[in-house]
Design a protein around this motif. Structure first.
Motif, PDB file in Angstrom:
ATOM      1  N   GLU A  37     -65.832  -0.351 -39.770  1.00  0.00           N
ATOM      2  CA  GLU A  37     -64.665  -0.907 -39.326  1.00  0.00           C
ATOM      3  C   GLU A  37     -64.802  -2.680 -39.940  1.00  0.00           C
ATOM      4  O   GLU A  37     -63.640  -3.161 -39.771  1.00  0.00           O
ATOM      5  CB  GLU A  37     -64.748  -0.992 -37.707  1.00  0.00           C
ATOM      6  N   HIS A  38     -65.957  -3.067 -40.488  1.00  0.00           N
ATOM      7  CA  HIS A  38     -66.054  -4.125 -40.899  1.00  0.00           C
ATOM      8  C   HIS A  38     -66.595  -4.321 -42.381  1.00  0.00           C
ATOM      9  O   HIS A  38     -67.534  -4.817 -42.534  1.00  0.00           O
ATOM     10  CB  HIS A  38     -66.837  -5.180 -39.747  1.00  0.00           C
ATOM     11  N   LEU A  39     -65.876  -3.682 -43.248  1.00  0.00           N
ATOM     12  CA  LEU A  39     -66.376  -3.582 -44.302  1.00  0.00           C
ATOM     13  C   LEU A  39     -66.134  -5.095 -45.250  1.00  0.00           C
ATOM     14  O   LEU A  39     -65.295  -5.626 -45.033  1.00  0.00           O
ATOM     15  CB  LEU A  39     -65.423  -2.512 -45.143  1.00  0.00           C
ATOM     16  N   PRO A  40     -66.806  -5.217 -46.444  1.00  0.00           N
ATOM     17  CA  PRO A  40     -66.803  -6.450 -47.009  1.00  0.00           C
ATOM     18  C   PRO A  40     -65.199  -6.572 -47.723  1.00  0.00           C
ATOM     19  O   PRO A  40     -64.546  -5.308 -47.926  1.00  0.00           O
ATOM     20  CB  PRO A  40     -67.740  -6.558 -48.414  1.00  0.00           C
ATOM     21  N   ALA A  41     -64.574  -7.521 -48.078  1.00  0.00           N
ATOM     22  CA  ALA A  41     -63.470  -7.880 -48.583  1.00  0.00           C
ATOM     23  C   ALA A  41     -62.771  -6.807 -49.594  1.00  0.00           C
ATOM     24  O   ALA A  41     -61.749  -6.372 -49.380  1.00  0.00           O
ATOM     25  CB  ALA A  41     -63.162  -9.147 -49.026  1.00  0.00           C
ATOM     26  N   PRO A  42     -63.385  -6.552 -50.494  1.00  0.00           N
ATOM     27  CA  PRO A  42     -62.860  -5.610 -51.619  1.00  0.00           C
ATOM     28  C   PRO A  42     -62.411  -4.325 -51.058  1.00  0.00           C
ATOM     29  O   PRO A  42     -61.113  -4.042 -51.444  1.00  0.00           O
ATOM     30  CB  PRO A  42     -63.960  -5.277 -52.529  1.00  0.00           C
ATOM     31  N   LEU A  43     -63.163  -3.426 -50.215  1.00  0.00           N
ATOM     32  CA  LEU A  43     -62.556  -2.282 -49.664  1.00  0.00           C
ATOM     33  C   LEU A  43     -61.752  -2.776 -48.254  1.00  0.00           C
ATOM     34  O   LEU A  43     -60.761  -1.877 -48.297  1.00  0.00           O
ATOM     35  CB  LEU A  43     -63.809  -1.497 -49.039  1.00  0.00           C
ATOM     36  N   ALA A  44     -62.003  -3.604 -47.854  1.00  0.00           N
ATOM     37  CA  ALA A  44     -60.967  -3.949 -46.537  1.00  0.00           C
ATOM     38  C   ALA A  44     -59.501  -4.243 -46.889  1.00  0.00           C
ATOM     39  O   ALA A  44     -58.884  -4.156 -46.084  1.00  0.00           O
ATOM     40  CB  ALA A  44     -61.622  -5.400 -45.737  1.00  0.00           C
ATOM     41  N   SER A  45     -59.481  -4.792 -48.374  1.00  0.00           N
ATOM     42  CA  SER A  45     -58.172  -5.202 -48.636  1.00  0.00           C
ATOM     43  C   SER A  45     -57.411  -3.730 -48.931  1.00  0.00           C
ATOM     44  O   SER A  45     -56.029  -3.816 -49.138  1.00  0.00           O
ATOM     45  CB  SER A  45     -58.174  -5.984 -50.120  1.00  0.00           C
ATOM     46  N   LEU A  46     -58.086  -2.837 -49.079  1.00  0.00           N
ATOM     47  CA  LEU A  46     -57.544  -1.578 -49.360  1.00  0.00           C
ATOM     48  C   LEU A  46     -57.352  -0.670 -48.046  1.00  0.00           C
ATOM     49  O   LEU A  46     -56.746   0.452 -48.049  1.00  0.00           O
ATOM     50  CB  LEU A  46     -58.124  -0.431 -50.400  1.00  0.00           C
ATOM     51  N   ARG A  47     -57.809  -1.182 -46.842  1.00  0.00           N
ATOM     52  CA  ARG A  47     -57.512  -0.566 -45.571  1.00  0.00           C
ATOM     53  C   ARG A  47     -56.020  -0.091 -45.444  1.00  0.00           C
ATOM     54  O   ARG A  47     -55.156  -0.726 -45.507  1.00  0.00           O
ATOM     55  CB  ARG A  47     -57.873  -1.547 -44.461  1.00  0.00           C
ATOM     56  N   GLY A  48     -55.934   1.238 -44.899  1.00  0.00           N
ATOM     57  CA  GLY A  48     -54.643   1.838 -44.738  1.00  0.00           C
ATOM     58  C   GLY A  48     -54.234   2.790 -45.873  1.00  0.00           C
ATOM     59  O   GLY A  48     -53.515   3.776 -45.646  1.00  0.00           O
ATOM     60  N   ARG A  49     -54.866   2.410 -47.054  1.00  0.00           N
ATOM     61  CA  ARG A  49     -54.625   3.033 -48.340  1.00  0.00           C
ATOM     62  C   ARG A  49     -55.601   4.037 -48.738  1.00  0.00           C
ATOM     63  O   ARG A  49     -55.844   4.946 -49.679  1.00  0.00           O
ATOM     64  CB  ARG A  49     -54.221   2.291 -49.394  1.00  0.00           C
TER      65      ARG A  49
END
Length: 155
Positions: free
Chosen positions: A53-65
């Motif tokens: 639920e709280h991944l670092p920014a590189p993967l968090a930016s792809l959330r939903g995809r």
């Protein structure tokens, strides 16, 4: 010919199993993305330390995809962090060279997330070790490839 027929049947059987599993059929189409499209990295951290639920920014930016999975790596060697694109058509070779490949973005995000989780920063070489290239068609092409290469990763 008697030796070749069983070999042909075996290859056909392997391709059928790979195709049914969502993997590569062994053909050089450039469009296979492995078993069901999952890409994975092994992170040298215990599974309990990685919160999906709280991944670092590189993967968090792809959330939903993307869809993300975390599980213990084999032989207790950290955590396997896996991700796959939810809705992304395979990119053409021209799109990949132009830097418009969703799978390459995911591959880059996984590598950068691994580095952030293990080291705390994304490691980069700066300045570029190759220096400046002359403004020739060949030099421009190589510049384009080296710019896109970090996103592509190892295939």
């Amino acid at each position: 010919m008697a030796v070749q027929a069983p070999l042909t049947r075996s290859l056909h059987a392997v391709r059928s199993v790979r195709s049914a599993a969502g993997g590569s059929t062994g053909r050089a189409s450039g469009r296979s993305r492995g078993l069901a499209g999952w890409l994975a990295v092994t992170v040298l951290r215990p599974p309990g330390e990685i919160d999906v639920e709280h991944l670092p920014a590189p993967l968090a930016s792809l959330r939903g995809r993307i869809e993300v999975s975390v599980r213990p790596a084999s032989h207790g060697r950290g955590t396997e962090l896996s991700a796959r694109l939810l809705d992304a058509p395979p990119a053409s070779r021209l799109a990949r060279l132009g830097g418009r490949d969703a799978e390459a973005d995911l591959r880059r995000a996984l590598r950068e997330t691994k580095q952030l989780l293990e080291v705390g920063e994304v490691l980069a070489v700066d300045p570029a070790p190759h220096g400046e290239r002359s403004r020739t068609p060949g030099g421009s092409l190589i510049e384009r490839w080296t710019t896109a290469a970090p996103r592509a990763g190892v295939r």
